[in-house]
Design a protein around this motif. Structure first.
Motif, PDB file in Angstrom:
ATOM      1  N   LEU A 497       0.927  -1.290   0.010  1.00 56.16           N
ATOM      2  CA  LEU A 497      -0.062   0.084   0.043  1.00 56.16           C
ATOM      3  C   LEU A 497       0.820   1.218   0.144  1.00 56.16           C
ATOM      4  O   LEU A 497       1.788   1.286   0.674  1.00 56.16           O
ATOM      5  N   GLN A 498       0.614   2.031  -0.554  1.00 52.46           N
ATOM      6  CA  GLN A 498       1.508   3.296  -0.726  1.00 52.46           C
ATOM      7  C   GLN A 498       0.469   4.763  -0.776  1.00 52.46           C
ATOM      8  O   GLN A 498      -0.560   4.613  -1.486  1.00 52.46           O
ATOM      9  N   VAL A 499       0.743   5.431   0.056  1.00 58.70           N
ATOM     10  CA  VAL A 499      -0.044   6.662   0.452  1.00 58.70           C
ATOM     11  C   VAL A 499       0.942   7.735  -0.115  1.00 58.70           C
ATOM     12  O   VAL A 499       2.123   8.183   0.486  1.00 58.70           O
ATOM     13  N   ARG A 500       0.708   8.717  -1.116  1.00 57.55           N
ATOM     14  CA  ARG A 500       1.424   9.794  -1.567  1.00 57.55           C
ATOM     15  C   ARG A 500       0.427  11.228  -1.431  1.00 57.55           C
ATOM     16  O   ARG A 500      -0.593  11.255  -1.649  1.00 57.55           O
ATOM     17  N   ASN A 501       1.582  12.363  -1.464  1.00 60.89           N
ATOM     18  CA  ASN A 501       0.934  13.505  -1.458  1.00 60.89           C
ATOM     19  C   ASN A 501       0.886  13.970  -3.099  1.00 60.89           C
ATOM     20  O   ASN A 501       1.649  13.132  -3.899  1.00 60.89           O
TER      21      ASN A 501
END
Length: 609
Positions: A497-501
């Protein structure tokens, strides 16, 4: 009508037979009486029975050519739907129409003097064929020509007979006069003989001469009498011929004076089995009663009764071409059916029926056929208002283009119209038919023209199990990522899972974060800032309540840091936690902190505050 196409395998067909043999087919239980069979000849037939997987029977004989291993199609008729009755009635109508057209073909093309036309009840009515009527008219005209020749061409003979009879009469009268003179002369001569007997010797020569003349006169009188008798016989024969000619003239006059009767019944020509207008109406035979139907003439298909055909110029149906009006309970009683086909492309074929009980025409309907509907593909726009069940995949080939063109002319494989922004519209639904609904997808306009629409996925009994609105996503249950072995290594970005701005974002207002929300109670975030600071805080509390500098491992907590609580017996091995800190309840002098040097747990020297 709840129906589907069946095309599995192939068929063997035989002209004139009702038996259809399947090759690689599974018809038993799939095809029933009343279904529609589309044969290799492109014609439709009604199925009478299908008792086996490779055998079915048609209601009528197959009219196409004998062939084997040919493609076919069957439209299954599910009688629970109201369209089944419509299909049955349409089949009957088409059969009646074909019977009517066959009757027209027999009337126009048969060599027999009479043919039989059938009404909708199957009753037959004999009528003269076109060739039979043509022959009868030609025979009548030949009779008229014969009579004309008797009157015109025989006039010279009649005049000659009349003159001959007149001459014979005159000759007879002349012969009779000569006979009278001769007889008087003979009498005078005999008197002279008697008076001159004394002078017989002297007058002998004279007497003999007179006797010879008397005999000659008598012979002439006899010949004249015979000639008179012959003249009288000739006169009688001439009179008989004059009577025959007079009778022929009277017959010709009779033919001329009965022209009105001949025009309708042909009785004047000696044709006694031809039908008149009244008989044709009683038999409900189709007739061309007017030249055309046109708005300029004030005529329309709405005025046409049963038993009529002609050409329509777009009135009522909007179709330009030939029309038929047939059936019903009588010529003028209504309940009839009208057909109208276009003459230009030959594709449009419409029909309607008359509801005389309600004193109105039913709507015009278009008939689908091989020219405007292909069972495999069709390029005509269609509007389907009933359920359509597919037993095979639905495939399409939409055009490709860039992502941003999805709101333009790039058309989709499936398009759902959603006119009301305050309502949800279903795009698809998966169903275990007759038992339960499995899943469905809805689209909602958001309630207003400027509100963000959202897409909702319903699963089993949980509606809005997954919701997307603009870039937001909400799930009503657990989100599990794919199984992935990710390495904790420098420059390795693999993860489950990758959370990006946003690209280039920096500072506290541009962090990459996920949130934890106990609805109605408390919420906070786990965030990573652009400078490597990762921590917890925000939303229901102040930011960065606890954080770690990922670059060097320094940790900062805004509150007290509590370590694990143990006893001497429960402490893990010191070698397993070098530099570890713990709290024990049974230290040398009571509860105390201890730390591991990798070999032993040690009690630090403590000084009270």
């Amino acid at each position: 009508m709840d129906s589907s196409w069946l095309r599995q395998g192939a068929v063997n067909v035989k002209q004139g037979s009702t038996d259809i043999v399947g090759v690689g087919t599974l018809w038993k239980g799939q095809i029933t009486a009343g279904d529609l069979f589309l044969g290799p000849d492109g014609a439709w037939y009604e199925v009478a029975a299908a008792a086996a997987d490779t055998s079915l029977q048609l209601r009528t004989s197959y009219t196409g050519a004998t062939a084997g291993n040919q493609p076919y199609a069957v439209v299954r008729n599910f009688t629970a739907q109201p369209w089944s009755d419509t299909a049955s009635r349409l089949s009957e109508m088409v059969l009646l129409w074909r019977m009517t057209l066959k009757g027209f073909n027999d009337v126009l093309c048969s060599d027999a003097p009479t043919v039989t036309l059938y009404d909708e009840a199957g009753a037959g009515f004999p009528v003269m064929s076109w060739k039979g009527a043509d022959k009868a008219i030609k025979d009548a005209m030949a009779s008229i020509e014969t009579a004309r020749k008797v009157v015109v061409d025989g006039s010279a003979d009649l005049l000659a007979y009349r003159d001959a009879a007149s001459a014979s009469a005159k000759a007879a009268k002349t012969s009779q006069d000569a006979s009278g003179v001769s007889a008087a002369a003979a009498a005078n001569s005999l008197a002279a003989v008697r008076l001159s007997e004394s002078n017989v010797a002297a007058s002998l020569a004279t007497v003999r001469d007179l006797q010879g003349k008397a005999q000659a006169s008598q012979a002439a009188a006899d010949a004249s009498a015979k000639a008179a008798a012959s003249s009288q016989a000739a006169a009688a024969a001439s009179e008989a011929k004059l009577k025959d000619a007079s009778a022929a003239v009277e017959a010709a006059k009779q033919i001329a004076t009965t022209k009105a009767d001949k025009a309708t019944t042909l009785a004047g020509y000696g044709i006694t089995d031809a039908a008149g207008k009244a008989e044709l109406r009683d038999w409900q035979v189709l007739q061309k009663r007017r030249g055309r139907l046109h708005a300029d003439d004030g005529t329309s298909l709405d005025q046409v009764i049963s038993g009529e055909m002609g050409f329509n110029y777009g009135t009522s149906s909007g179709v330009y071409g030939p029309y038929l009006s047939f059936g019903g309970l009588g010529i003028d009683s209504g309940y009839n059916c009208q057909l109208n086909a276009d003459y230009q492309a030959g594709v449009v074929l419409k029909f309607r029926t008359r509801n005389t009980d309600a004193n109105r025409w039913n709507e015009w309907r278009s008939i689908w056929h091989s020219g405007n509907l292909n069972p495999v593909t069709t390029d005509t726009e269609q509007t389907i208002t009933a359920i359509k069940t597919h037993t095979a995949r639905i495939a399409s080939s939409p055009p490709g283009d860039g992502w941003g063109t999805w709101t333009g002319d790039r058309w989709p494989s499936l398009q759902v119209n959603c006119p009301d922004t305050a309502r949800a519209y279903m795009v698809w639904r998966a169903t275990e038919w007759g038992n339960r609904h499995l899943a469905a997808m809805d689209v909602h306009g958001g309630g207003g023209a400027n509100t963000a629409p959202y897409v909702s996925l319903h699963i089993a009994g949980l509606y809005n199990a997954h919701v997307w609105q603009r870039g937001d996503y909400a799930a009503a249950g657990t989100i599990s990522t794919g199984q992935l072995n990710s390495a904790m290594a420098y420059n390795d970005g693999s993860c489950s899972l990758q959370v990006r701005n946003e690209q280039g974002g920096a500072g506290n207002d541009a962090v990459a974060a996920i949130a934890f929300h106990c609805q109605g109670n408390f919420a906070t975030k786990l965030a990573l800032r652009h400078d490597g600071i990762i921590g917890i805080g925000g939303w229901s509390t102040t930011p960065w309540r606890w954080y770690v500098d990922a670059r060097n491992g320094n940790m900062v907590a805004a509150g007290v840091v509590n370590v694990g609580f143990f006893t001497r017996a429960t402490l893990p091995a010191a070698s397993s936690t070098p530099s570890g800190i713990a709290y024990i309840s049974d230290g040398p002098n009571g509860p105390t902190h201890v730390f591991s040097n990798g070999q032993k747990w040690r009690v630090p020297a403590l000084t009270d505050l």
